[in-house]
Scaffold this active site. Sequence first.
Site, PDB file in Angstrom:
ATOM      1  N   TRP A 122     -24.927 -33.676 113.469  1.00 40.76           N
ATOM      2  CA  TRP A 122     -26.043 -32.845 113.003  1.00 40.76           C
ATOM      3  C   TRP A 122     -27.226 -33.664 112.526  1.00 40.76           C
ATOM      4  CZ3 TRP A 122     -26.128 -28.439 115.052  1.00 40.76           C
ATOM      5  CH2 TRP A 122     -24.939 -27.775 115.350  1.00 40.76           C
ATOM      6  N   ASP A 197     -29.508 -31.602 104.458  1.00 44.10           N
ATOM      7  CA  ASP A 197     -28.804 -30.530 105.161  1.00 44.10           C
ATOM      8  C   ASP A 197     -27.454 -30.342 104.458  1.00 44.10           C
ATOM      9  OD1 ASP A 197     -27.317 -28.928 106.838  1.00 44.10           O
ATOM     10  OD2 ASP A 197     -27.793 -30.037 108.675  1.00 44.10           O
ATOM     11  N   LYS A 221     -20.959 -20.922 106.596  1.00 46.14           N
ATOM     12  CA  LYS A 221     -19.786 -21.708 106.168  1.00 46.14           C
ATOM     13  C   LYS A 221     -19.392 -21.296 104.745  1.00 46.14           C
ATOM     14  CE  LYS A 221     -21.913 -24.676 109.305  1.00 46.14           C
ATOM     15  NZ  LYS A 221     -21.053 -24.647 110.421  1.00 46.14           N
TER      16      LYS A 221
HETATM   17  C1  LIG Z   1     -24.312 -29.629 108.996  1.00 48.11           C
HETATM   18  C2  LIG Z   1     -24.890 -28.662 109.988  1.00 48.11           C
HETATM   19  N1  LIG Z   1     -26.220 -28.674 110.223  1.00 48.11           N
HETATM   20  C3  LIG Z   1     -26.780 -27.832 111.094  1.00 48.11           C
HETATM   21  C4  LIG Z   1     -26.032 -26.921 111.803  1.00 48.11           C
HETATM   22  C5  LIG Z   1     -26.717 -25.992 112.768  1.00 48.11           C
HETATM   23  O1  LIG Z   1     -26.728 -24.713 112.237  1.00 48.11           O
HETATM   24  P1  LIG Z   1     -27.281 -23.443 113.022  1.00 48.11           P
HETATM   25  O2  LIG Z   1     -26.400 -23.262 114.206  1.00 48.11           O
HETATM   26  O3  LIG Z   1     -27.161 -22.348 112.032  1.00 48.11           O
HETATM   27  O4  LIG Z   1     -28.689 -23.708 113.400  1.00 48.11           O
HETATM   28  C6  LIG Z   1     -24.651 -26.860 111.604  1.00 48.11           C
HETATM   29  C7  LIG Z   1     -23.843 -25.883 112.345  1.00 48.11           C
HETATM   30  O5  LIG Z   1     -22.637 -25.885 112.363  1.00 48.11           O
HETATM   31  C8  LIG Z   1     -24.069 -27.760 110.671  1.00 48.11           C
HETATM   32  O6  LIG Z   1     -22.749 -27.750 110.442  1.00 48.11           O
END
Ligand SMILES: Cc1ncc(COP(=O)(O)O)c(C=O)c1O
Length: 386
Positions: A122, A197, A221
């Site tokens: 991510w 994040d 989550k």
């Molecule tokens: C740490 C993290 N950042 C970003 C995301 C992306 O999230 P989204 O699909 O809601 O855009 C996720 C998705 O699992 C994640 O676990």
Amino acid sequence: MANPKIKSSIIPYCEQHVMSTQPIYNFSAGPAVLPEAVLRTAQHEMLDYNGTGFPVMAMSHRSDMFMSILHHAEQDLRQLLNIPNNYKVLFLQGGATTQFNMTAMNLAHGFKSIDAVITGNWSRLAAEQMPLLGNAKVNIAAHGGELFDYKDLPAVEDWNISKDSAFVHFAINETVNGLQYQDVPKLSDSMPPLVCDMSSEILSREFNVADYGLIYAGAQKNIGPAGVTVVIIRDDLLDRCPKNIPSVFNYRTHIEKDGMYNTPSTYPIYMSGLVFRWLQTQGGVQAIEAVNNLKAKTLYDAIDGSGGFYINPIAVSARSKMNVVFKTDSAKLDKLFVQEADLRGLRLLKGYKTVGGMRASIYNAMPLAGVEALVEFMQDFQRRYG
Ligand SMILES: Cc1ncc(COP(=O)(O)O)c(C=O)c1O
């Protein structure tokens, strides 16, 4: 025409679910398990919210009824995280992914660079997205492990940060790779603001909001269902938001319109509010942190005590307490593990496609009993195939 792939994956699940009396434990990385008490309240209130005669889904977002839901969700989140008054809270749409760009568009205007720490899937994606709009380049301030293999985390002292960068971005818990900073990172006041994040760990342990310039977290989550993203931003940073970006991507627009610039994600906000209240009844973040520590210890002890049958490849000091990755030495055995676990009611344990093996996501709403059931199954599986 019906998609045969979808049909075959749905029917056995439903049949088992109806026929089975065993508890189902959901280890999905997200959208993830929600507290049963929350789902029951939502069920109870589905047709008539709080005697209003309205389902939440059918309320105008500008009605007093929904404004009250939004207000209480924000207040409860503020209480749980002890958010200082000089921080604004937004419930936005677009997922955490949209924040990869919004943070850069809003906070990097007029800056030459953004510092990014890359420790897994991510934070890597975020670092790729951030320079796409605007003039700021992304410097990789640190990366995890040799050749980006994401098995360890670079110490905060080793992050190579330039004092004049717009901000420093990192992901505190890497959902796919199973790494988490165990000491919550912070920087000295002379450094650029930290942008974090927190999608897969917010509300799972105590931390000091004031150590951050901006925090964002997709809900699916530890907060609620997919469809809403929490953004917590220090108010002085709003001065950086430029006028020449589309209004819907401008934090300042959303703040000035009290979260009503466009229709917010009303039902996920309502559900998130129920989760916040549930967490308060559990004793808040401090109390859930103790349970989370116990769940993670129970699972890692089982892995480490298996004599090498199960392997967690992450450096011990970087192991995630939310997403526990593990595998055997055989991809075939891993596949069988996931299949057999599924039949025992231990669901969605398959690792992310690029990582393989298994991943048990044990967010706040996963009870200790779920982790204990998983450990019991792991031991049984090892007896039969080890
Ligand atoms: C740490 C993290 N950042 C970003 C995301 C992306 O999230 P989204 O699909 O809601 O855009 C996720 C998705 O699992 C994640 O676990």
